[in-house]
Design a protein around this motif. Sequence first.
Motif, PDB file in Angstrom:
ATOM      1  N   ASN A  17       9.892   8.802   0.930  1.00 12.34           N
ATOM      2  CA  ASN A  17       8.558   8.259   1.175  1.00 12.34           C
ATOM      3  C   ASN A  17       7.511   9.203   0.605  1.00 12.34           C
ATOM      4  OD1 ASN A  17       9.079   5.829   2.586  1.00 12.34           O
ATOM      5  ND2 ASN A  17       9.773   7.092   4.298  1.00 12.34           N
ATOM      6  N   SER A  73       3.798  10.463  -0.177  1.00 11.71           N
ATOM      7  CA  SER A  73       2.510  10.318   0.499  1.00 11.71           C
ATOM      8  C   SER A  73       1.383  10.049  -0.498  1.00 11.71           C
ATOM      9  CB  SER A  73       2.166  11.597   1.260  1.00 11.71           C
ATOM     10  OG  SER A  73       3.268  12.021   1.993  1.00 11.71           O
ATOM     11  N   VAL A  74       0.402   9.298  -0.042  1.00 14.65           N
ATOM     12  CA  VAL A  74      -0.761   8.976  -0.865  1.00 14.65           C
ATOM     13  C   VAL A  74      -2.004   9.538  -0.169  1.00 14.65           C
ATOM     14  CG1 VAL A  74      -2.154   7.078  -1.784  1.00 14.65           C
ATOM     15  CG2 VAL A  74       0.342   6.894  -1.745  1.00 14.65           C
ATOM     16  N   GLN A  81      -5.415   9.427   1.214  1.00 21.04           N
ATOM     17  CA  GLN A  81      -6.178   8.254   1.649  1.00 21.04           C
ATOM     18  C   GLN A  81      -7.562   8.198   1.002  1.00 21.04           C
ATOM     19  OE1 GLN A  81      -5.053   5.676   3.587  1.00 21.04           O
ATOM     20  NE2 GLN A  81      -3.070   6.684   3.424  1.00 21.04           N
ATOM     21  N   ILE A 121      -1.261   9.864  -5.598  1.00 12.32           N
ATOM     22  CA  ILE A 121      -0.032  10.396  -5.005  1.00 12.32           C
ATOM     23  C   ILE A 121      -0.195  11.899  -4.825  1.00 12.32           C
ATOM     24  CG2 ILE A 121       2.382  10.899  -5.559  1.00 12.32           C
ATOM     25  CD1 ILE A 121       2.422   8.113  -6.915  1.00 12.32           C
ATOM     26  N   ASP A 127       8.034   7.348  -6.739  1.00 12.92           N
ATOM     27  CA  ASP A 127       6.584   7.582  -6.664  1.00 12.92           C
ATOM     28  C   ASP A 127       5.791   6.337  -7.041  1.00 12.92           C
ATOM     29  OD1 ASP A 127       7.340   7.895  -9.310  1.00 12.92           O
ATOM     30  OD2 ASP A 127       6.297   9.810  -9.610  1.00 12.92           O
ATOM     31  N   ASP A 184       7.392   3.257  -8.029  1.00 11.89           N
ATOM     32  CA  ASP A 184       8.131   2.086  -7.536  1.00 11.89           C
ATOM     33  C   ASP A 184       8.087   0.846  -8.427  1.00 11.89           C
ATOM     34  OD1 ASP A 184       9.278   3.037  -5.228  1.00 11.89           O
ATOM     35  OD2 ASP A 184       7.534   2.603  -3.970  1.00 11.89           O
ATOM     36  N   CYS A 229      -5.386   2.696  -4.857  1.00 16.17           N
ATOM     37  CA  CYS A 229      -4.046   2.962  -4.353  1.00 16.17           C
ATOM     38  C   CYS A 229      -4.191   3.324  -2.889  1.00 16.17           C
ATOM     39  CB  CYS A 229      -3.490   4.142  -5.147  1.00 16.17           C
ATOM     40  SG  CYS A 229      -1.752   4.350  -4.994  1.00 16.17           S
ATOM     41  N   PHE A 230      -3.468   2.669  -2.025  1.00 13.82           N
ATOM     42  CA  PHE A 230      -3.648   2.963  -0.601  1.00 13.82           C
ATOM     43  C   PHE A 230      -2.343   2.719   0.163  1.00 13.82           C
ATOM     44  CE2 PHE A 230      -4.351  -1.473  -1.218  1.00 13.82           C
ATOM     45  CZ  PHE A 230      -3.836  -2.092  -0.096  1.00 13.82           C
ATOM     46  N   THR A 231      -2.269   3.335   1.292  1.00 12.40           N
ATOM     47  CA  THR A 231      -1.129   3.098   2.181  1.00 12.40           C
ATOM     48  C   THR A 231      -1.536   2.025   3.167  1.00 12.40           C
ATOM     49  OG1 THR A 231      -0.641   5.438   2.027  1.00 12.40           O
ATOM     50  CG2 THR A 231       0.515   4.218   3.735  1.00 12.40           C
ATOM     51  N   PRO A 232      -0.835   0.896   3.199  1.00  8.46           N
ATOM     52  CA  PRO A 232      -1.232  -0.154   4.143  1.00  8.46           C
ATOM     53  C   PRO A 232      -1.113   0.353   5.576  1.00  8.46           C
ATOM     54  CG  PRO A 232       0.856  -0.697   3.077  1.00  8.46           C
ATOM     55  CD  PRO A 232       0.352   0.549   2.438  1.00  8.46           C
ATOM     56  N   GLN A 244      -0.112   0.729   9.352  1.00  3.97           N
ATOM     57  CA  GLN A 244       1.150   0.377   9.995  1.00  3.97           C
ATOM     58  C   GLN A 244       0.967  -0.879  10.812  1.00  3.97           C
ATOM     59  OE1 GLN A 244       2.769   3.659  12.231  1.00  3.97           O
ATOM     60  NE2 GLN A 244       4.155   4.056  10.518  1.00  3.97           N
TER      61      GLN A 244
END
Lengths: 407, 266
Positions: free
Chosen positions: B15, B17-18, B20, B25, B125, B127, B231-234, B236
């Motif tokens: 996993n 990390s990005v 925020q 990355i 990284d 994907d 680019c973002f982490t959705p 949870q």
Amino acid sequence: MDYGFTQLQTEIAQLARELAEKKLKPLRAKADHDEKLPMEVVEEYRASNLFGLWLPEQYGGTGGGVTDLALAIEELSKACGGLALPIATSALGGMPAFMWATAEQREKWIPALASGEKLFAFALTEAEAGSDATALKTTAVLEGDHYVVNGSKHFISTGEVADVYTVAVTTNPKRGARGITLLLIEKGTPGFTFGKKEEKLGIRANTTYELVFQDCKVPVANRLGGEGMGLLAVQETFDYSRPGVAAQALGIAEGALNETIPYLRTRKQFGQPVSSFQAIQHKLADLATKVEAGRALVYSLTLAMDKDYLKAVENALASGASVHDELKKLKTRRWTKESAMSKLFCSDTAMEVASECINLCGGIAYMRDFPVEKYMRDAKITQIYEGTNHIQRNEIAAALIKEYAAG
Amino acid sequence: MHIIVCVKQTPAGENVSVDQNTGCIIRSGESALNPFDEFAIEEAVRVKEKTPGSKVTAVTMGPPQAEAVLREAVARGCDGGVHVCGREFAGSDTWATSYALSQAVKKLSENDPSVLVFCGKQTNDSDTGHIGPQMAQWLGWPGAAFVRKLEAVDGKSVRVQRLMEDGYDVVEMPLPAVLSVIKEINTPRIASLKGRLASKKAQFPKWSAAELGCDPAKLGLDGSPTSVVRCFTPPQRASNTVKIQGETAADKARNLSAALKEAKIL
């Protein structure tokens, strides 16, 4: 702690650690339960080049010594002292073969030992000859170009699985200790069969067998050294192999701590992690200190031994003489005392650490599905094989008294 | 047969990390061989071991420190590696990267048709899973993605199983060809001691864009048709845990089955 290991030795430890985590841990519980040595483990050791750590590159090894071997055994034993054994027992059987072989014998036997294509094992103990190894009764009678061997050997580690057995026989019972001779006997030789498979307390992931010889014909060319030189070869072997048992014991002790400490950090009693109690902390501190003291003893010994050993190997390859003869020429000292000390201290430490780890974890650690009790069962053998710890104390005391008698 | 395996150095761990705030990355941590490439290397080395006279070359594109993954490839059984390296490659998206890698493959294959290229399914990284198929496109060679098994391979052709949503296809193609493989294809070995020793001594040629005969317009940011907008982490997903109550185990079981019926699961 790093005691001044070479880059190669550091790689060996790293590789063995990976194997222990990824390959041994998933197999250990079943192998222990079934009392079987899974051959996939042997395949992994072959593919990883772990059988030739202490053998020269010329024969397919990686040119190291006892330190290289001990590091691998220690790391593998952290996962399972039983599954680590094929490396150790093949070295135990292989050491007299390599150190006492003529140049011609080396060409014949050592490449298969180094690659692990053939596993070696060591056969000394008999029903009536344990600590008193000189009481052995297996006879070898010379008839032309071969010996006829009769008798049986007990408690042989990696028995049945191993391909070549370094067997102590008597070629002259009248001479007692000076009648002992070493022969290499291959599995499949007519007259050589396997007797009882032992059911054991620990190291159950390794097979232990009785070897039976009935009019077994062994070529004279398979004899290591001269007739009657067997006991000396055995003693010299133990000088070099006992640090390997010590390393196995250390690995078992460290493995037990590795399972215990994380559990103590998560297990809560009286509203706090068990690891927060000072009584527990002091016990852990004592155990970890003993383990590191053991490591310091083992690796300072092996690093010192390897200086002689590697020099003797280099000379033997150049001269065509045996490694044993080259060691003698170097007039190097015997390592009997320190070697015995390393096994004595580390095996007693392993037994103490593994047993205390059960106490520290409590009831759960008495259960077989928790991995700690197995370490205690596996630790026990390190106090017994390759000379019980009583014998180690005898060796140490004998050397001490001799030193003082010499003034 | 010349077997070529394309590998990448990526942030360690599955996993990635990005950041925020920037949407980038986080590459400050430890780097490692892209985990999916372990399977590509293993398969390449297995083909080599089964095919007398063949060799495996690893190729990577990346900054100087990316050489570490070529060493890892040699430790795991590759015979050598080449490093596509230079500022002119910086900022390349998958299209520009696959162009540069395909130029390296062309140079390595030297018009020998007996070439088989392996890639991992994707990197951990970005994907995308683009590189394998895009290389096949640049090279004009047949290719297959999501390869789960090599059924047969010789110096002239390869037959593979390609994973599909409803089963698998069996695809046979002439060499040269490009395959990207999934993790079901094998269990990667632990690098042997001799492999590790060889990897310490190995030397890897560095190939620049000029040496590869690359068209500069097709490299870097200029050669990259895609641009990352954001680019973002959705966030949870919230879990709606319901605790089933009851006096006895039988009560709890009854209440559970009632709840499942109400939710139309049973």
